[in-house]
Design a protein around this motif. Structure first.
Motif, short mmCIF file in Angstrom:
data_model
loop_
_atom_site.label_atom_id
_atom_site.label_comp_id
_atom_site.label_asym_id
_atom_site.label_seq_id
_atom_site.Cartn_x
_atom_site.Cartn_y
_atom_site.Cartn_z
N GLY A 90 2.72 2.28 -9.19
CA GLY A 90 2.51 3.50 -8.42
C GLY A 90 3.58 4.52 -8.72
O GLY A 90 4.40 4.34 -9.64
N ARG A 138 6.04 4.13 0.66
CA ARG A 138 6.82 5.25 1.21
C ARG A 138 7.95 4.75 2.10
O ARG A 138 9.06 5.29 2.07
CB ARG A 138 5.88 6.19 1.98
CG ARG A 138 6.58 7.39 2.60
CD ARG A 138 5.59 8.18 3.44
NE ARG A 138 4.64 8.88 2.60
CZ ARG A 138 4.83 10.12 2.12
NH1 ARG A 138 5.95 10.79 2.43
NH2 ARG A 138 3.91 10.69 1.39
N SER A 172 5.39 12.66 -2.00
CA SER A 172 4.17 11.88 -2.18
C SER A 172 4.54 10.48 -2.62
O SER A 172 5.53 10.27 -3.32
CB SER A 172 3.23 12.53 -3.20
OG SER A 172 3.81 12.51 -4.48
N ASP A 195 0.83 -1.20 0.00
CA ASP A 195 0.00 0.00 0.00
C ASP A 195 0.87 1.25 0.00
O ASP A 195 2.11 1.17 -0.13
CB ASP A 195 -0.94 0.01 1.20
CG ASP A 195 -0.20 -0.13 2.52
OD1 ASP A 195 1.05 -0.16 2.50
OD2 ASP A 195 -0.87 -0.22 3.57
N ASP A 196 0.23 2.43 0.15
CA ASP A 196 0.96 3.70 0.11
C ASP A 196 2.00 3.80 1.22
O ASP A 196 3.14 4.23 0.98
CB ASP A 196 -0.02 4.87 0.21
CG ASP A 196 -0.99 4.92 -0.96
OD1 ASP A 196 -0.76 4.19 -1.94
OD2 ASP A 196 -1.97 5.69 -0.90
N LYS A 200 2.20 7.01 -3.95
CA LYS A 200 0.84 6.58 -4.26
C LYS A 200 0.85 5.29 -5.04
O LYS A 200 1.55 5.16 -6.05
CB LYS A 200 0.12 7.67 -5.09
CG LYS A 200 -1.30 7.32 -5.49
CD LYS A 200 -2.23 7.29 -4.29
CE LYS A 200 -3.67 7.05 -4.71
NZ LYS A 200 -4.57 6.94 -3.55
#
Length: 457
Positions: free
Chosen positions: A290, A265, A276, A260-261, A278
């Motif tokens: 992403g 990250r 950011s 996931d995000d 994503k």
């Protein structure tokens, strides 16, 4: 090619009278639920593109179709084509009539502009191309008098709106748009008498607060003009964003389904400051790719070098600089064309005619050429090399042919004739063998050996 119909066709008649009768009787007939338009074929497109004799009619009643429009304007001259623009709901309320001459178009405009057609006042004018209309709208935008106002409360009415804007100058009309129940939709229009007053109202009231809400005041625009301007602004913002983040934004694909995000990250955070991260989703599930945007190109380059090919979860990542769709398609197309060019070059190599061919792996001797033998053999010996017919050496009589043993017997002299063809001396060696000897010996020795062989014979 889709092989779908383009919606038009040509019919060539043998006689002009038949074509005229078809034009008069079948024009605007319904075929498969759609009215057809029939007109004379114009091979020269200059008349159509120039717009000479073409007029525009708007504010038409819904009941007026292309045939009614043709019948109404045919009194002013010969019509090349007429059409009422329609959609799935019927007439759009405007259409076009193309006359054969400019004079006929002028007469139609002079007689019918501002007249009532089915109890509706119509506007008729010369046809203008999109570029001409956009140029006029641009000039009109500088001299606007109509102002668009939105984002005010539901308690706003026409009188209150007029009271707010009347201090800037004389207003011709003020209108708050309402729904079926009479409730304000939150926007309206104010039409000033002078452009200067409208411009001052926009400059002073736009952005001001009214009843806790920030007003938006600007020049009133048509829907198509507003959509065009918004599209242009969106494209400009998109281009500016790509330019601003050029080299900072990374494209990451082959992501694990459970990533996931936050995890994305976390994986890229050791290489710099991330603005950011994503993971693209569809229906609550990851699409497998992403984007990660860093604060500087240097950090993005380091992350791309370190993370490309690294296994995260169960899959190795593919990391590259993010590109716009058009740029990526152009890059892939260019890469494909280069690969196809290299494959074609390997399949069909272009050989230099002055460069000797590479060895093929098979040592094949060339067929001896009889026209060059005199250079190596004496003229008296050349006759022995030429084969003589086998039947010339046989003394077979016609009556002996039926007696098979006697017919075969005299033919025994035939092999002797062929034995004379076999080379018995060095002068009768084929030219290619002598050429191979010359290639292996020193220059000039090949011809000397051939002359020596001639003398020895």
């Amino acid at each position: 090619m889709t092989l779908r119909s383009l919606g038009y066709a040509y019919v060539n008649f043998q006689q002009q009278a038949d074509a005229e009768r078809a034009l008069d009787t079948m024009n605007f007939n319904i075929i498969k639920g759609r009215p057809v338009r029939i007109m004379w074929s114009q091979r020269d497109p200059s008349l159509r593109k120039s717009g000479v004799g073409n007029i525009f009619i708007k504010n038409l009643d819904k009941s007026i179709d292309s045939k009614a429009l043709y019948d109404t304007f045919s009194a002013f001259g010969n019509i090349l084509s007429s059409k009422v623009m329609c959609d799935e709901n019927g007439s759009k309320g405007y259409g076009f009539v193309h006359f054969e001459t400019r004079e006929a178009a002028e007469r139609a405009i002079e007689r019918l502009n501002g007249m009532l057609l089915n109890d509706r006042k119509v506007f008729i004018g010369h046809f203008k191309s999109r570029k001409e209309r956009e140029a006029e709208m641009g000039a009109r935008a500088k001299k606007f008098t109509n102002v668009y106002v939105k984002n005010f409360g539901e308690d706003m009415d026409d009188d209150k709106l007029k009271e707010i804007f009347s201090k800037f100058g004389q207003t011709l009309s003020t209108r708050v748009m309402t729904d079926e129940s009479g409730k304000s939709k939150g926007f309206g229009f104010v039409n000033f008498e002078r452009h200067e007053d409208a411009q001052r109202a926009v400059d002073e009231i736009n952005g001001k607060e009214l009843n806790g809400k920030q007003l938006y005041v600007a020049r009133a625009q048509k829907k198509g003009e507003r959509q065009t301007e918004l599209k242009r602004k969106f494209e400009q913002m998109k281009q500016d964003g790509m330019t601003h983040y050029q080299g900072d934004n990374l494209y990451v694909k082959n992501l694990d389904d459970g990533l996931d995000d936050a995890r994305l990250r976390k994986e890229f955070s050791p290489f710099g400051t991330i603005t950011s991260a994503k993971v693209m989703m569809e229906g609550g599930r990851s699409k497998g790719f992403g984007f990660v945007c860093f604060s500087s190109p240097e950090e993005a380059a380091t992350a791309m070098t370190e993370m490309n090919g690294r296994v995260v979860g169960t899959k190795p990542l593919y990391v590259a600089l993010a590109q716009r769709k058009e740029e990526r398609q152009a890059h892939l197309s260019n890469k494909y064309m280069k690969r196809m060019a290299s494959v074609s070059a390997v399949r069909n190599p272009v050989l230099n005619p002055y460069q000797p061919a590479p060895p093929s792996g098979y040592n094949m001797e060339a067929i001896p050429q009889a026209q060059n033998w005199p250079a190596y053999c004496a003229s008296s010996q050349l006759a022995q090399l030429l084969p003589s017919p086998c039947w010339a050496m046989q003394c077979v009589h016609p009556q002996q042919v039926q007696d098979m043993p006697s017919a075969i017997g005299p033919a025994a002299s035939c092999p002797q004739a062929f034995s004379a063809i076999r080379p018995t001396t060095a002068c009768q060696v084929p030219r290619t063998m002598a050429y191979q000897t010359m290639a292996s010996e020193a220059p000039g020795t090949g011809m000397a050996s051939a002359e020596a062989a001639n003398k020895a014979s």
